[in-house]
Design an enzyme around this catalytic site. Structure first.
Site, short mmCIF file in Angstrom:
data_model
loop_
_atom_site.label_atom_id
_atom_site.label_comp_id
_atom_site.label_asym_id
_atom_site.label_seq_id
_atom_site.Cartn_x
_atom_site.Cartn_y
_atom_site.Cartn_z
N ASP A 182 25.43 77.78 35.72
CA ASP A 182 25.83 76.68 36.59
C ASP A 182 25.22 75.40 36.04
O ASP A 182 24.91 75.31 34.85
CB ASP A 182 25.36 76.97 38.02
CG ASP A 182 26.30 76.41 39.07
OD1 ASP A 182 26.40 75.16 39.16
OD2 ASP A 182 26.94 77.18 39.81
N HIS A 235 24.34 71.64 42.51
CA HIS A 235 25.26 72.75 42.71
C HIS A 235 24.62 74.09 42.39
O HIS A 235 24.70 75.04 43.19
CB HIS A 235 26.49 72.51 41.83
CG HIS A 235 27.63 73.43 42.07
ND1 HIS A 235 27.82 74.58 41.34
CD2 HIS A 235 28.66 73.36 42.94
CE1 HIS A 235 28.92 75.18 41.75
NE2 HIS A 235 29.45 74.46 42.72
N SER A 418 32.80 77.88 45.59
CA SER A 418 31.51 77.97 44.92
C SER A 418 30.44 78.53 45.84
O SER A 418 29.44 79.09 45.38
CB SER A 418 31.06 76.59 44.43
OG SER A 418 31.79 76.17 43.32
#
Length: 580
Positions: A182, A235, A418
Protein backbone atom coordinates in the site's frame (compact mmCIF):
# COMPACT_ATOMS: atom_id res chain seq x y z
CA UNK A 1 6.52 -12.24 -65.73
CA UNK A 2 8.32 -15.29 -64.41
CA UNK A 3 7.48 -17.08 -61.19
CA UNK A 4 10.37 -15.54 -59.23
CA UNK A 5 9.35 -11.99 -60.22
CA UNK A 6 5.76 -12.71 -59.17
CA UNK A 7 7.01 -13.92 -55.80
CA UNK A 8 9.03 -10.74 -55.20
CA UNK A 9 6.05 -8.58 -56.17
CA UNK A 10 3.71 -10.41 -53.78
CA UNK A 11 6.25 -10.18 -50.98
CA UNK A 12 6.62 -6.44 -51.54
CA UNK A 13 2.85 -5.93 -51.47
CA UNK A 14 2.61 -7.94 -48.24
CA UNK A 15 5.16 -5.77 -46.43
CA UNK A 16 3.59 -2.56 -47.74
CA UNK A 17 0.14 -3.51 -46.46
CA UNK A 18 1.38 -5.00 -43.21
CA UNK A 19 3.09 -1.70 -42.38
CA UNK A 20 6.36 -3.39 -41.45
CA UNK A 21 9.53 -4.37 -43.19
CA UNK A 22 11.57 -7.29 -42.04
CA UNK A 23 13.91 -4.81 -40.35
CA UNK A 24 11.25 -3.17 -38.17
CA UNK A 25 9.18 -6.24 -37.33
CA UNK A 26 10.45 -5.95 -33.74
CA UNK A 27 7.85 -3.21 -33.25
CA UNK A 28 5.01 -5.75 -33.04
CA UNK A 29 6.38 -6.71 -29.62
CA UNK A 30 6.13 -3.16 -28.29
CA UNK A 31 3.24 -1.12 -26.86
CA UNK A 32 2.35 1.62 -29.34
CA UNK A 33 2.65 4.26 -26.64
CA UNK A 34 6.34 3.47 -26.25
CA UNK A 35 7.00 3.88 -29.97
CA UNK A 36 5.91 7.52 -29.80
CA UNK A 37 8.96 8.63 -27.81
CA UNK A 38 10.03 11.98 -29.39
CA UNK A 39 13.80 11.44 -29.58
CA UNK A 40 16.24 8.61 -29.09
CA UNK A 41 17.84 10.40 -26.13
CA UNK A 42 14.68 10.61 -24.01
CA UNK A 43 14.55 8.09 -21.16
CA UNK A 44 11.42 5.98 -20.80
CA UNK A 45 10.26 3.30 -18.38
CA UNK A 46 9.14 -0.05 -19.70
CA UNK A 47 8.75 -3.68 -18.67
CA UNK A 48 10.31 -6.47 -20.72
CA UNK A 49 8.42 -9.78 -20.48
CA UNK A 50 10.36 -12.89 -21.49
CA UNK A 51 8.81 -15.71 -23.47
CA UNK A 52 9.83 -18.44 -21.06
CA UNK A 53 7.75 -18.41 -17.89
CA UNK A 54 8.35 -21.14 -15.33
CA UNK A 55 5.59 -23.71 -14.87
CA UNK A 56 5.07 -23.96 -11.11
CA UNK A 57 1.71 -25.75 -11.23
CA UNK A 58 3.40 -28.73 -9.57
CA UNK A 59 3.00 -26.82 -6.29
CA UNK A 60 -0.63 -27.98 -6.27
CA UNK A 61 0.59 -31.49 -5.41
CA UNK A 62 2.43 -30.31 -2.29
CA UNK A 63 0.73 -30.25 1.09
CA UNK A 64 2.21 -27.52 3.27
CA UNK A 65 2.56 -23.80 2.68
CA UNK A 66 6.29 -24.06 3.35
CA UNK A 67 6.75 -26.77 0.72
CA UNK A 68 4.75 -24.81 -1.84
CA UNK A 69 6.62 -21.58 -1.19
CA UNK A 70 10.06 -23.18 -1.46
CA UNK A 71 9.13 -25.05 -4.64
CA UNK A 72 7.68 -21.99 -6.39
CA UNK A 73 10.55 -19.72 -5.33
CA UNK A 74 13.28 -22.16 -6.40
CA UNK A 75 11.78 -22.87 -9.79
CA UNK A 76 10.98 -19.24 -10.62
CA UNK A 77 14.42 -18.06 -9.55
CA UNK A 78 16.20 -20.71 -11.62
CA UNK A 79 14.22 -19.86 -14.77
CA UNK A 80 14.86 -16.13 -14.45
CA UNK A 81 18.57 -16.59 -13.74
CA UNK A 82 19.02 -18.77 -16.80
CA UNK A 83 16.94 -16.86 -19.33
CA UNK A 84 17.75 -13.26 -18.41
CA UNK A 85 21.51 -13.55 -18.93
CA UNK A 86 21.56 -12.15 -22.47
CA UNK A 87 19.33 -9.19 -21.61
CA UNK A 88 21.28 -8.31 -18.49
CA UNK A 89 24.61 -8.49 -20.32
CA UNK A 90 23.28 -6.13 -22.98
CA UNK A 91 21.90 -3.64 -20.45
CA UNK A 92 25.06 -3.62 -18.35
CA UNK A 93 27.28 -3.08 -21.40
CA UNK A 94 25.16 -0.06 -22.30
CA UNK A 95 25.08 1.12 -18.67
CA UNK A 96 21.27 1.07 -18.65
CA UNK A 97 19.37 1.15 -15.36
CA UNK A 98 17.27 -1.98 -14.81
CA UNK A 99 15.72 -4.20 -12.17
CA UNK A 100 15.26 -7.95 -12.57
CA UNK A 101 12.15 -9.83 -11.44
CA UNK A 102 11.66 -13.57 -11.09
CA UNK A 103 8.07 -13.87 -9.80
CA UNK A 104 7.25 -12.84 -13.34
CA UNK A 105 10.22 -13.50 -15.64
CA UNK A 106 10.72 -9.87 -16.63
CA UNK A 107 12.83 -6.74 -16.24
CA UNK A 108 11.97 -3.15 -15.45
CA UNK A 109 14.14 -0.89 -17.61
CA UNK A 110 14.83 2.86 -17.63
CA UNK A 111 16.35 3.48 -21.04
CA UNK A 112 16.01 5.04 -24.48
CA UNK A 113 13.99 3.94 -27.49
CA UNK A 114 17.22 2.55 -28.93
CA UNK A 115 17.69 0.40 -25.82
CA UNK A 116 14.12 -0.76 -26.21
CA UNK A 117 14.70 -1.71 -29.84
CA UNK A 118 17.84 -3.68 -28.98
CA UNK A 119 15.88 -5.68 -26.40
CA UNK A 120 12.85 -6.21 -28.64
CA UNK A 121 15.06 -7.76 -31.31
CA UNK A 122 16.15 -10.51 -28.93
CA UNK A 123 14.30 -13.78 -29.64
CA UNK A 124 13.77 -14.53 -25.93
CA UNK A 125 11.66 -11.38 -25.49
CA UNK A 126 7.89 -11.85 -25.65
CA UNK A 127 6.76 -8.23 -25.43
CA UNK A 128 7.62 -4.82 -24.01
CA UNK A 129 4.93 -2.84 -22.20
CA UNK A 130 4.53 0.56 -20.61
CA UNK A 131 5.10 1.09 -16.90
CA UNK A 132 2.57 3.86 -16.25
CA UNK A 133 2.44 5.82 -13.01
CA UNK A 134 -0.96 5.16 -11.47
CA UNK A 135 -2.84 7.28 -8.93
CA UNK A 136 -4.71 4.88 -6.69
CA UNK A 137 -8.36 5.28 -5.82
CA UNK A 138 -8.44 6.72 -2.32
CA UNK A 139 -11.39 6.48 0.05
CA UNK A 140 -14.57 7.81 -1.56
CA UNK A 141 -15.62 9.52 1.66
CA UNK A 142 -14.62 9.77 5.27
CA UNK A 143 -16.37 10.31 8.54
CA UNK A 144 -15.54 12.72 11.34
CA UNK A 145 -11.88 12.74 12.28
CA UNK A 146 -11.49 11.24 15.74
CA UNK A 147 -7.79 11.75 16.27
CA UNK A 148 -7.98 10.91 19.96
CA UNK A 149 -8.54 7.40 21.27
CA UNK A 150 -12.05 7.74 22.66
CA UNK A 151 -13.88 4.91 20.92
CA UNK A 152 -14.95 2.14 23.31
CA UNK A 153 -17.41 -0.08 21.45
CA UNK A 154 -16.14 -2.62 18.93
CA UNK A 155 -16.22 -1.43 15.34
CA UNK A 156 -19.35 -2.36 13.41
CA UNK A 157 -17.44 -4.37 10.85
CA UNK A 158 -16.09 -6.65 13.58
CA UNK A 159 -19.45 -7.30 15.22
CA UNK A 160 -21.39 -7.62 11.94
CA UNK A 161 -19.02 -10.28 10.65
CA UNK A 162 -19.04 -11.96 14.12
CA UNK A 163 -15.29 -11.85 14.37
CA UNK A 164 -15.64 -11.00 18.07
CA UNK A 165 -17.57 -14.24 18.62
CA UNK A 166 -14.66 -16.15 17.09
CA UNK A 167 -12.31 -14.33 19.48
CA UNK A 168 -14.44 -15.69 22.33
CA UNK A 169 -13.62 -19.19 21.06
CA UNK A 170 -9.93 -18.40 21.47
CA UNK A 171 -9.01 -17.54 17.88
CA UNK A 172 -7.65 -14.06 17.24
CA UNK A 173 -5.16 -14.70 14.44
CA UNK A 174 -2.35 -16.17 16.51
CA UNK A 175 0.34 -17.89 14.47
CA UNK A 176 -0.66 -16.09 11.26
CA UNK A 177 1.32 -13.48 9.29
CA UNK A 178 -0.55 -10.86 7.28
CA UNK A 179 1.08 -8.86 4.48
CA UNK A 180 0.01 -5.58 2.96
CA UNK A 181 1.24 -3.57 -0.02
CA UNK A 182 0.00 0.00 0.00
CA UNK A 183 1.10 3.60 0.59
CA UNK A 184 3.17 2.32 3.50
CA UNK A 185 2.49 1.91 7.21
CA UNK A 186 3.16 3.86 10.38
CA UNK A 187 4.62 0.88 12.16
CA UNK A 188 4.86 2.48 15.60
CA UNK A 189 1.23 3.60 15.75
CA UNK A 190 -0.12 2.39 19.14
CA UNK A 191 -2.65 0.16 17.37
CA UNK A 192 -0.01 -1.46 15.10
CA UNK A 193 3.33 -1.52 16.91
CA UNK A 194 2.67 -4.59 19.03
CA UNK A 195 1.42 -6.49 15.97
CA UNK A 196 4.44 -5.78 13.76
CA UNK A 197 6.56 -8.89 13.20
CA UNK A 198 9.66 -6.73 13.36
CA UNK A 199 8.99 -5.62 16.95
CA UNK A 200 9.92 -7.96 19.81
CA UNK A 201 8.70 -5.71 22.59
CA UNK A 202 11.93 -3.80 23.07
CA UNK A 203 13.74 -3.44 19.74
CA UNK A 204 12.82 -3.29 16.06
CA UNK A 205 14.28 -5.42 13.27
CA UNK A 206 12.97 -4.45 9.84
CA UNK A 207 14.83 -7.17 7.92
CA UNK A 208 12.33 -9.55 6.27
CA UNK A 209 9.47 -7.48 7.68
CA UNK A 210 9.53 -4.35 5.51
CA UNK A 211 10.36 -3.49 1.91
CA UNK A 212 10.16 -0.16 0.10
CA UNK A 213 9.68 -0.51 -3.66
CA UNK A 214 9.88 3.27 -4.11
CA UNK A 215 13.48 3.80 -5.18
CA UNK A 216 12.94 6.48 -7.85
CA UNK A 217 10.72 9.53 -8.02
CA UNK A 218 9.80 11.95 -5.26
CA UNK A 219 9.43 9.62 -2.29
CA UNK A 220 7.12 11.96 -0.41
CA UNK A 221 7.60 12.43 3.31
CA UNK A 222 9.14 8.94 3.55
CA UNK A 223 11.90 9.62 1.04
CA UNK A 224 13.23 6.89 -1.23
CA UNK A 225 13.98 3.34 -0.09
CA UNK A 226 12.91 3.96 3.49
CA UNK A 227 14.74 1.58 5.89
CA UNK A 228 11.68 1.32 8.15
CA UNK A 229 7.92 1.20 7.57
CA UNK A 230 6.60 4.63 6.68
CA UNK A 231 3.32 5.95 5.25
CA UNK A 232 3.38 9.09 3.10
CA UNK A 233 -0.42 9.05 2.78
CA UNK A 234 -2.88 7.60 5.33
CA UNK A 235 -4.38 4.83 3.29
CA UNK A 236 -1.99 1.99 4.15
CA UNK A 237 -2.01 2.61 7.90
CA UNK A 238 -5.82 2.65 7.86
CA UNK A 239 -6.07 -0.67 6.02
CA UNK A 240 -3.59 -2.41 8.33
CA UNK A 241 -5.53 -1.21 11.35
CA UNK A 242 -8.63 -3.02 10.09
CA UNK A 243 -6.59 -6.19 9.72
CA UNK A 244 -4.75 -6.33 13.07
CA UNK A 245 -5.19 -3.05 14.96
CA UNK A 246 -5.50 -3.03 18.75
CA UNK A 247 -3.94 -0.47 21.08
CA UNK A 248 -4.58 -2.64 24.12
CA UNK A 249 -7.28 -0.29 25.31
CA UNK A 250 -10.40 1.19 23.80
CA UNK A 251 -9.37 0.89 20.16
CA UNK A 252 -9.97 -2.70 19.10
CA UNK A 253 -10.20 -1.95 15.40
CA UNK A 254 -8.64 -5.08 13.85
CA UNK A 255 -10.28 -8.31 12.75
CA UNK A 256 -7.30 -10.48 13.80
CA UNK A 257 -5.56 -8.64 16.66
CA UNK A 258 -3.17 -11.49 17.51
CA UNK A 259 -1.85 -11.88 13.95
CA UNK A 260 1.50 -10.35 12.97
CA UNK A 261 1.96 -8.05 9.98
CA UNK A 262 4.67 -7.21 7.47
CA UNK A 263 4.50 -4.57 4.76
CA UNK A 264 5.70 -3.26 1.41
CA UNK A 265 5.29 0.29 0.08
CA UNK A 266 4.21 0.18 -3.57
CA UNK A 267 3.11 3.80 -4.03
CA UNK A 268 4.88 7.16 -4.01
CA UNK A 269 2.38 9.62 -2.51
CA UNK A 270 -0.41 7.48 -3.92
CA UNK A 271 1.25 6.81 -7.29
CA UNK A 272 2.32 3.27 -8.12
CA UNK A 273 3.41 1.46 -11.27
CA UNK A 274 3.05 -2.14 -12.45
CA UNK A 275 6.74 -2.56 -11.62
CA UNK A 276 6.33 -1.45 -7.98
CA UNK A 277 3.28 -3.70 -7.56
CA UNK A 278 5.14 -6.70 -9.01
CA UNK A 279 8.16 -5.93 -6.82
CA UNK A 280 6.00 -6.10 -3.70
CA UNK A 281 4.30 -9.31 -4.88
CA UNK A 282 7.75 -10.81 -5.40
CA UNK A 283 8.97 -9.69 -1.98
CA UNK A 284 5.98 -11.38 -0.34
CA UNK A 285 6.87 -14.68 -2.02
CA UNK A 286 10.33 -14.59 -0.40
CA UNK A 287 10.97 -11.62 1.93
CA UNK A 288 14.51 -10.25 1.95
CA UNK A 289 16.74 -8.28 4.27
CA UNK A 290 16.92 -4.50 3.96
CA UNK A 291 19.61 -4.82 1.29
CA UNK A 292 17.14 -6.83 -0.80
CA UNK A 293 19.35 -9.90 -0.39
CA UNK A 294 18.99 -13.42 1.02
CA UNK A 295 15.33 -14.08 0.08
CA UNK A 296 13.57 -16.51 2.40
CA UNK A 297 10.25 -18.07 1.30
CA UNK A 298 9.67 -19.48 4.80
CA UNK A 299 9.02 -15.91 5.96
CA UNK A 300 6.21 -15.33 3.44
CA UNK A 301 2.82 -14.18 4.81
CA UNK A 302 -0.26 -16.38 4.76
CA UNK A 303 -2.43 -13.69 3.13
CA UNK A 304 -1.84 -10.25 1.60
CA UNK A 305 -4.08 -7.22 1.19
CA UNK A 306 -4.18 -5.20 -2.05
CA UNK A 307 -6.35 -2.09 -1.68
CA UNK A 308 -5.27 -0.51 -4.97
CA UNK A 309 -6.03 -0.73 -8.66
CA UNK A 310 -4.28 -0.22 -12.00
CA UNK A 311 -6.92 1.47 -14.21
CA UNK A 312 -7.16 1.73 -17.97
CA UNK A 313 -7.23 5.52 -17.64
CA UNK A 314 -3.71 5.46 -16.19
CA UNK A 315 -2.11 3.14 -18.73
CA UNK A 316 -2.88 -0.43 -17.67
CA UNK A 317 -4.44 -2.21 -20.64
CA UNK A 318 -5.00 -5.72 -22.02
CA UNK A 319 -1.49 -5.72 -23.50
CA UNK A 320 0.09 -5.59 -20.04
CA UNK A 321 -2.56 -7.34 -17.89
CA UNK A 322 -0.79 -10.68 -18.27
CA UNK A 323 2.38 -9.49 -16.54
CA UNK A 324 0.61 -8.78 -13.27
CA UNK A 325 -1.66 -11.82 -13.63
CA UNK A 326 1.36 -14.13 -13.75
CA UNK A 327 2.53 -12.59 -10.46
CA UNK A 328 -0.83 -13.23 -8.77
CA UNK A 329 -1.08 -16.77 -10.14
CA UNK A 330 2.39 -17.71 -8.91
CA UNK A 331 1.84 -16.21 -5.47
CA UNK A 332 -1.38 -18.18 -5.06
CA UNK A 333 0.38 -21.39 -6.12
CA UNK A 334 2.91 -20.65 -3.37
CA UNK A 335 0.07 -20.89 -0.84
CA UNK A 336 -0.63 -17.18 -0.28
CA UNK A 337 -4.21 -15.86 -0.35
CA UNK A 338 -4.28 -12.73 -2.55
CA UNK A 339 -7.14 -10.45 -1.43
CA UNK A 340 -7.91 -7.52 -3.73
CA UNK A 341 -10.40 -4.67 -3.39
CA UNK A 342 -12.90 -4.68 -6.25
CA UNK A 343 -12.70 -0.92 -6.91
CA UNK A 344 -14.84 2.17 -6.34
CA UNK A 345 -16.24 2.64 -9.87
CA UNK A 346 -19.79 1.39 -9.25
CA UNK A 347 -22.71 1.15 -9.59
CA UNK A 348 -22.68 0.07 -13.25
CA UNK A 349 -22.18 -3.51 -14.37
CA UNK A 350 -18.75 -4.24 -15.79
CA UNK A 351 -17.06 -1.68 -13.53
CA UNK A 352 -14.62 -4.21 -12.05
CA UNK A 353 -12.03 -3.48 -14.70
CA UNK A 354 -8.69 -2.94 -12.95
CA UNK A 355 -5.87 -5.37 -12.25
CA UNK A 356 -5.57 -7.19 -9.93
CA UNK A 357 -9.28 -7.43 -9.06
CA UNK A 358 -10.15 -8.83 -12.50
CA UNK A 359 -7.97 -11.94 -12.26
CA UNK A 360 -9.21 -15.46 -11.60
CA UNK A 361 -6.59 -16.05 -8.88
CA UNK A 362 -7.44 -12.84 -6.99
CA UNK A 363 -10.02 -12.98 -4.20
CA UNK A 364 -11.93 -9.80 -5.06
CA UNK A 365 -14.01 -7.93 -2.47
CA UNK A 366 -16.98 -5.57 -2.78
CA UNK A 367 -18.15 -3.17 -0.05
CA UNK A 368 -21.33 -3.25 2.07
CA UNK A 369 -22.79 -0.85 4.63
CA UNK A 370 -24.07 -1.46 8.14
CA UNK A 371 -27.45 -2.56 6.72
CA UNK A 372 -25.84 -5.19 4.48
CA UNK A 373 -26.63 -3.17 1.36
CA UNK A 374 -24.02 -2.88 -1.36
CA UNK A 375 -22.28 0.50 -1.38
CA UNK A 376 -23.17 2.64 -4.38
CA UNK A 377 -19.48 3.09 -5.21
CA UNK A 378 -18.66 -0.63 -5.05
CA UNK A 379 -17.62 -1.91 -8.48
CA UNK A 380 -19.65 -4.69 -10.11
CA UNK A 381 -18.96 -7.57 -12.49
CA UNK A 382 -18.94 -9.12 -14.96
CA UNK A 383 -15.33 -8.60 -16.00
CA UNK A 384 -15.55 -7.47 -19.61
CA UNK A 385 -12.32 -5.49 -19.98
CA UNK A 386 -10.35 -8.64 -20.85
CA UNK A 387 -13.18 -10.40 -22.67
CA UNK A 388 -13.42 -13.13 -20.01
CA UNK A 389 -16.92 -12.28 -18.68
CA UNK A 390 -15.57 -13.58 -15.38
CA UNK A 391 -17.93 -13.36 -12.40
CA UNK A 392 -16.61 -10.91 -9.82
CA UNK A 393 -16.57 -9.88 -7.00
CA UNK A 394 -15.99 -13.11 -5.12
CA UNK A 395 -17.29 -11.81 -1.79
CA UNK A 396 -18.33 -8.62 0.03
CA UNK A 397 -17.40 -7.12 3.39
CA UNK A 398 -17.97 -3.96 5.46
CA UNK A 399 -16.59 -0.96 3.62
CA UNK A 400 -18.65 2.13 4.58
CA UNK A 401 -17.65 4.43 7.45
CA UNK A 402 -14.96 2.05 8.67
CA UNK A 403 -12.99 3.47 11.59
CA UNK A 404 -9.32 2.64 11.81
CA UNK A 405 -5.93 4.15 12.61
CA UNK A 406 -4.11 6.88 10.67
CA UNK A 407 -0.57 8.27 10.91
CA UNK A 408 0.11 10.53 13.86
CA UNK A 409 -1.45 8.18 16.38
CA UNK A 410 -5.01 9.07 15.44
CA UNK A 411 -8.13 7.41 14.07
CA UNK A 412 -10.56 8.24 11.28
CA UNK A 413 -13.44 6.71 9.32
CA UNK A 414 -13.08 6.02 5.59
CA UNK A 415 -15.30 4.37 2.99
CA UNK A 416 -14.27 2.30 -0.01
CA UNK A 417 -13.64 -1.24 -1.15
CA UNK A 418 -10.15 -0.49 0.20
CA UNK A 419 -11.77 -0.77 3.62
CA UNK A 420 -13.67 -3.97 2.74
CA UNK A 421 -10.67 -6.02 1.59
CA UNK A 422 -8.86 -5.81 4.97
CA UNK A 423 -11.90 -7.35 6.70
CA UNK A 424 -11.51 -10.41 4.47
CA UNK A 425 -7.76 -10.56 5.12
CA UNK A 426 -8.43 -10.57 8.86
CA UNK A 427 -11.01 -13.30 8.36
CA UNK A 428 -8.45 -15.48 6.58
CA UNK A 429 -6.13 -15.05 9.57
CA UNK A 430 -8.88 -16.13 11.98
CA UNK A 431 -9.67 -19.22 9.92
CA UNK A 432 -6.02 -20.29 9.81
CA UNK A 433 -5.56 -19.66 13.53
CA UNK A 434 -8.53 -21.97 14.18
CA UNK A 435 -7.44 -24.56 11.61
CA UNK A 436 -3.65 -24.34 11.12
CA UNK A 437 -3.69 -27.24 8.66
CA UNK A 438 -5.49 -24.97 6.19
CA UNK A 439 -2.42 -22.72 5.88
CA UNK A 440 -1.34 -22.68 2.24
CA UNK A 441 -4.56 -24.30 1.00
CA UNK A 442 -5.85 -21.22 -0.78
CA UNK A 443 -8.72 -22.84 -2.68
CA UNK A 444 -10.14 -24.41 0.48
CA UNK A 445 -9.95 -21.15 2.43
CA UNK A 446 -11.68 -19.19 -0.33
CA UNK A 447 -14.38 -21.88 -0.67
CA UNK A 448 -15.04 -21.78 3.08
CA UNK A 449 -15.44 -18.00 3.00
CA UNK A 450 -17.80 -18.08 0.01
CA UNK A 451 -19.97 -20.96 1.17
CA UNK A 452 -20.38 -19.59 4.71
CA UNK A 453 -21.24 -16.03 3.65
CA UNK A 454 -24.58 -14.39 4.35
CA UNK A 455 -26.06 -14.78 0.89
CA UNK A 456 -27.32 -11.46 -0.44
CA UNK A 457 -29.24 -10.78 -3.64
CA UNK A 458 -29.83 -7.70 -5.74
CA UNK A 459 -32.35 -6.38 -8.25
CA UNK A 460 -29.42 -5.55 -10.55
CA UNK A 461 -28.77 -8.09 -13.29
CA UNK A 462 -25.41 -8.01 -15.04
CA UNK A 463 -25.13 -9.75 -18.38
CA UNK A 464 -26.39 -13.29 -18.03
CA UNK A 465 -26.02 -13.28 -14.24
CA UNK A 466 -29.23 -12.48 -12.37
CA UNK A 467 -29.04 -10.40 -9.23
CA UNK A 468 -31.27 -12.96 -7.59
CA UNK A 469 -28.73 -15.74 -8.05
CA UNK A 470 -25.94 -16.79 -5.69
CA UNK A 471 -23.28 -15.78 -6.54
CA UNK A 472 -24.17 -12.57 -8.35
CA UNK A 473 -22.19 -9.72 -9.89
CA UNK A 474 -23.04 -7.27 -7.10
CA UNK A 475 -22.26 -9.08 -3.83
CA UNK A 476 -20.52 -12.18 -5.12
CA UNK A 477 -21.43 -14.92 -2.66
CA UNK A 478 -22.55 -12.35 -0.08
CA UNK A 479 -21.24 -10.64 3.05
CA UNK A 480 -18.61 -12.50 5.07
CA UNK A 481 -19.59 -14.29 8.30
CA UNK A 482 -16.53 -15.38 10.27
CA UNK A 483 -18.34 -17.46 12.88
CA UNK A 484 -20.29 -19.34 10.22
CA UNK A 485 -17.03 -20.05 8.41
CA UNK A 486 -15.36 -21.45 11.54
CA UNK A 487 -18.39 -23.62 12.30
CA UNK A 488 -18.63 -24.87 8.74
CA UNK A 489 -15.16 -26.33 8.49
CA UNK A 490 -14.99 -30.12 8.49
CA UNK A 491 -11.65 -31.82 8.05
CA UNK A 492 -12.10 -35.35 6.79
CA UNK A 493 -9.40 -38.00 6.62
CA UNK A 494 -9.79 -40.94 4.23
CA UNK A 495 -13.31 -39.76 3.55
CA UNK A 496 -13.80 -41.58 0.25
CA UNK A 497 -16.22 -44.02 1.85
CA UNK A 498 -19.56 -42.20 1.82
CA UNK A 499 -21.35 -45.18 3.44
CA UNK A 500 -19.67 -44.50 6.79
CA UNK A 501 -20.99 -41.23 8.14
CA UNK A 502 -20.55 -39.28 11.36
CA UNK A 503 -22.89 -36.62 12.77
CA UNK A 504 -22.49 -34.44 15.85
CA UNK A 505 -25.43 -32.53 17.31
CA UNK A 506 -25.98 -29.98 18.60
CA UNK A 507 -23.01 -28.26 17.04
CA UNK A 508 -22.06 -25.79 18.48
CA UNK A 509 -22.81 -27.14 21.98
CA UNK A 510 -21.95 -26.44 25.61
CA UNK A 511 -19.89 -29.65 25.77
CA UNK A 512 -22.87 -31.98 25.93
CA UNK A 513 -23.46 -33.48 22.51
CA UNK A 514 -24.47 -36.64 20.70
CA UNK A 515 -22.24 -38.56 18.33
CA UNK A 516 -23.96 -40.70 15.69
CA UNK A 517 -21.81 -43.14 13.70
CA UNK A 518 -23.37 -44.91 10.74
CA UNK A 519 -21.47 -47.86 9.25
CA UNK A 520 -18.82 -48.12 11.98
CA UNK A 521 -19.97 -51.45 13.47
CA UNK A 522 -16.86 -52.81 15.15
CA UNK A 523 -15.94 -54.17 18.56
CA UNK A 524 -12.79 -52.07 18.76
CA UNK A 525 -13.38 -48.43 17.91
CA UNK A 526 -11.38 -45.58 19.44
CA UNK A 527 -12.84 -42.10 19.85
CA UNK A 528 -10.35 -39.32 20.60
CA UNK A 529 -11.02 -35.61 21.13
CA UNK A 530 -8.25 -33.09 20.38
CA UNK A 531 -8.13 -29.36 20.91
CA UNK A 532 -7.08 -27.04 18.09
CA UNK A 533 -3.42 -27.39 19.08
CA UNK A 534 -3.56 -31.17 18.70
CA UNK A 535 -3.57 -31.99 22.43
CA UNK A 536 -5.64 -35.05 23.36
CA UNK A 537 -8.32 -34.12 25.90
CA UNK A 538 -10.48 -37.27 25.74
CA UNK A 539 -9.81 -40.85 24.61
CA UNK A 540 -12.39 -43.64 24.77
CA UNK A 541 -12.76 -47.15 23.41
CA UNK A 542 -16.25 -48.08 22.24
CA UNK A 543 -17.88 -51.34 21.30
CA UNK A 544 -20.20 -50.48 18.42
CA UNK A 545 -22.82 -53.19 18.01
CA UNK A 546 -25.12 -51.58 15.44
CA UNK A 547 -24.63 -49.81 12.13
CA UNK A 548 -26.46 -46.74 13.42
CA UNK A 549 -24.73 -46.15 16.73
CA UNK A 550 -25.43 -43.20 19.05
CA UNK A 551 -23.29 -42.13 21.98
CA UNK A 552 -23.73 -39.14 24.30
CA UNK A 553 -20.68 -37.17 25.40
CA UNK A 554 -20.85 -34.69 28.28
CA UNK A 555 -17.54 -33.03 29.09
CA UNK A 556 -16.69 -29.72 30.65
CA UNK A 557 -14.57 -28.41 27.79
CA UNK A 558 -13.29 -24.86 27.48
CA UNK A 559 -14.76 -22.78 24.68
CA UNK A 560 -13.12 -23.45 21.35
CA UNK A 561 -12.89 -25.69 18.31
CA UNK A 562 -12.22 -29.39 18.82
CA UNK A 563 -11.71 -32.44 16.61
CA UNK A 564 -13.09 -35.92 17.07
CA UNK A 565 -11.02 -38.70 15.54
CA UNK A 566 -12.76 -42.05 15.09
CA UNK A 567 -10.53 -45.04 14.37
CA UNK A 568 -11.35 -48.68 13.75
CA UNK A 569 -9.78 -51.44 11.72
CA UNK A 570 -11.23 -50.12 8.47
CA UNK A 571 -10.75 -46.38 8.39
CA UNK A 572 -10.06 -43.13 10.19
CA UNK A 573 -12.47 -40.21 10.15
CA UNK A 574 -11.94 -36.78 11.70
CA UNK A 575 -14.58 -34.07 12.05
CA UNK A 576 -14.80 -30.90 14.12
CA UNK A 577 -17.19 -29.41 16.65
CA UNK A 578 -17.44 -26.16 18.56
CA UNK A 579 -17.98 -25.56 22.27
CA UNK A 580 -19.48 -22.17 23.14
Amino acid sequence: MNLFTKYLLLASIFFIFSGFTEDDSWQVKVDKELLNTPTSTNKIEFIVLLKEQADVSGAKLLKTKEEKGEYVFTKLKATATQTQKGLINLLEKKDVIYKSFYLVNSLWVWGTIEDLEDLARLPEVEKITVNPHIQFEGPVSKGDNTTTAKKKALEWGITTTKADQVWALGYKGQGVVIGGQDTGYEWDHPALKGKYRGWNGSTANHNYNWHDAITTGNGGSCGLNSPFPCDDDRHGTHTMGTMVGDDGGANQIGMAPDAKWIGCRNMDEGNGTPATYIECFEWFLAPTDLNNLNPDPTKAPHVINNSWGCPLSEGCNPSNFSTMEIAVNNLKLAGVVVVVSAGNSGPDCGSIDDPSAIFESSFSVGATNVSDNIAGFSSRGLVTVDGSNRLKPDISAPGVDVRSCIPGGGYDSFSGTSMAGPHVVGMVALIISAYPTLAGNVDSIETIIKNSALHLTSNQDCGTVLGSSIPNAVYGYGRIDVLAAINSVALNVNDNNTTNQVLIYPNPSNGNFNLIMNGFKDDNTTVEIFDALGKTVVSRNLVITTNNFKQNFDYKLAKGVYFIKITNGKEVKTIHFVVQ
